[in-house]
Design a protein around this motif. Structure first.
Motif, PDB file in Angstrom:
ATOM      1  N   PRO A  28       0.817  -1.223   0.000  1.00  0.00           N
ATOM      2  CA  PRO A  28       0.000   0.000   0.000  1.00  0.00           C
ATOM      3  C   PRO A  28       0.848   1.268   0.000  1.00  0.00           C
ATOM      4  N   THR A  29       0.310   2.293  -0.622  1.00  0.00           N
ATOM      5  CA  THR A  29       0.859   3.645  -0.533  1.00  0.00           C
ATOM      6  C   THR A  29      -0.306   4.561  -0.158  1.00  0.00           C
ATOM      7  N   VAL A  30      -0.234   5.113   1.032  1.00  0.00           N
ATOM      8  CA  VAL A  30      -1.306   5.981   1.521  1.00  0.00           C
ATOM      9  C   VAL A  30      -1.239   7.330   0.811  1.00  0.00           C
ATOM     10  N   ARG A  31      -2.371   7.747   0.288  1.00  0.00           N
ATOM     11  CA  ARG A  31      -2.471   9.066  -0.357  1.00  0.00           C
ATOM     12  C   ARG A  31      -3.003  10.102   0.623  1.00  0.00           C
ATOM     13  N   SER A  32      -3.983   9.707   1.454  1.00  0.00           N
ATOM     14  CA  SER A  32      -4.489  10.637   2.474  1.00  0.00           C
ATOM     15  C   SER A  32      -5.272   9.879   3.525  1.00  0.00           C
ATOM     16  N   ILE A  33      -5.308  10.477   4.701  1.00  0.00           N
ATOM     17  CA  ILE A  33      -6.099   9.959   5.815  1.00  0.00           C
ATOM     18  C   ILE A  33      -6.906  11.131   6.362  1.00  0.00           C
ATOM     19  N   VAL A  34      -8.214  10.911   6.509  1.00  0.00           N
ATOM     20  CA  VAL A  34      -9.105  11.935   7.040  1.00  0.00           C
ATOM     21  C   VAL A  34      -9.882  11.290   8.182  1.00  0.00           C
ATOM     22  N   ALA A  35     -10.037  12.019   9.280  1.00  0.00           N
ATOM     23  CA  ALA A  35     -10.738  11.463  10.433  1.00  0.00           C
ATOM     24  C   ALA A  35     -11.737  12.453  11.000  1.00  0.00           C
ATOM     25  N   GLN A  36     -12.814  11.893  11.520  1.00  0.00           N
ATOM     26  CA  GLN A  36     -13.812  12.682  12.240  1.00  0.00           C
ATOM     27  C   GLN A  36     -14.416  11.767  13.292  1.00  0.00           C
ATOM     28  N   GLY A  37     -14.188  12.104  14.551  1.00  0.00           N
ATOM     29  CA  GLY A  37     -14.707  11.272  15.633  1.00  0.00           C
ATOM     30  C   GLY A  37     -14.139   9.861  15.557  1.00  0.00           C
ATOM     31  N   ASP A  38     -15.018   8.867  15.546  1.00  0.00           N
ATOM     32  CA  ASP A  38     -14.603   7.467  15.510  1.00  0.00           C
ATOM     33  C   ASP A  38     -14.396   6.934  14.092  1.00  0.00           C
ATOM     34  N   VAL A  39     -14.508   7.802  13.104  1.00  0.00           N
ATOM     35  CA  VAL A  39     -14.382   7.376  11.710  1.00  0.00           C
ATOM     36  C   VAL A  39     -13.058   7.853  11.133  1.00  0.00           C
ATOM     37  N   VAL A  40     -12.371   6.921  10.467  1.00  0.00           N
ATOM     38  CA  VAL A  40     -11.143   7.241   9.746  1.00  0.00           C
ATOM     39  C   VAL A  40     -11.324   6.744   8.319  1.00  0.00           C
ATOM     40  N   ALA A  41     -11.047   7.626   7.358  1.00  0.00           N
ATOM     41  CA  ALA A  41     -11.098   7.245   5.949  1.00  0.00           C
ATOM     42  C   ALA A  41      -9.681   7.338   5.398  1.00  0.00           C
ATOM     43  N   VAL A  42      -9.259   6.291   4.707  1.00  0.00           N
ATOM     44  CA  VAL A  42      -7.921   6.287   4.119  1.00  0.00           C
ATOM     45  C   VAL A  42      -8.032   5.996   2.628  1.00  0.00           C
TER      46      VAL A  42
END
Length: 160
Positions: free
Chosen positions: A94-108
């Motif tokens: 994997p190569t992570v492009r971005s990680i966004v989080a809000q509360g208990d949710v993380v989107a990668v």
């Protein structure tokens, strides 16, 4: 209600909301750090993001393609992943492009690259929307090019 009482209620409300926001931010940062570390480990061949799954995690592959489905547990997902990895000569890196989080949710958002048994590349882009509880992923909706995955499944015979 007296003015002094109103001021006290307002002050307490601010204290509780600030404390809640701080606790939520700490959880958010912890979950983001867990994801970032899991992907770094995966990239180095020392585990994967799947290590963060709770045993009863629900995993949904979005869409209506032949590989789209809902898996009710980590074990059920592992069974579904096995036929994919059996068609790969190398692990997905994997190569992570971005990680966004809000509360208990993380989107990668990440890119995955591997070589199939037929020596052709398997490349895909993924977006995993993950919900955490107590440091474990309890629910995932995975978005990916399901047709690229379906092509791999149809094109390559699994290793014995």
């Amino acid at each position: 209600m007296s003015l002094a009482w109103r001021v006290q209620v307002l002050a307490l409300s601010l204290i509780f909301s600030t404390a809640h926001a701080r606790a939520s931010e700490n959880t958010q940062n912890t979950n983001t750090d867990l994801v970032r570390q899991a992907f770094a480990n995966w990239q180095q061949g020392k585990g994967s993001a799947f290590d963060l799954l709770a045993p009863d995690a629900k995993w949904t592959v979005a869409g209506t393609s032949p590989v789209s489905a809902v898996y009710a547990s980590k074990a059920e997902l592992a069974q579904a992943v096995r036929p994919i990895t059996a068609r790969l000569a190398t692990p997905i890196v994997p190569t992570v492009r971005s990680i966004v989080a809000q509360g208990d949710v993380v989107a990668v958002l990440w890119n995955g690259t591997a070589t199939a048994l037929d020596h052709k590349p398997y490349d895909n882009t993924y977006l995993w929307h993950m919900t955490f509880k107590n440091g474990q992923i309890v629910e995932v909706t995975a978005f990916l090019d399901t047709y690229a995955l379906d092509d791999l499944m149809r094109r390559v015979k699994p290793a014995q």
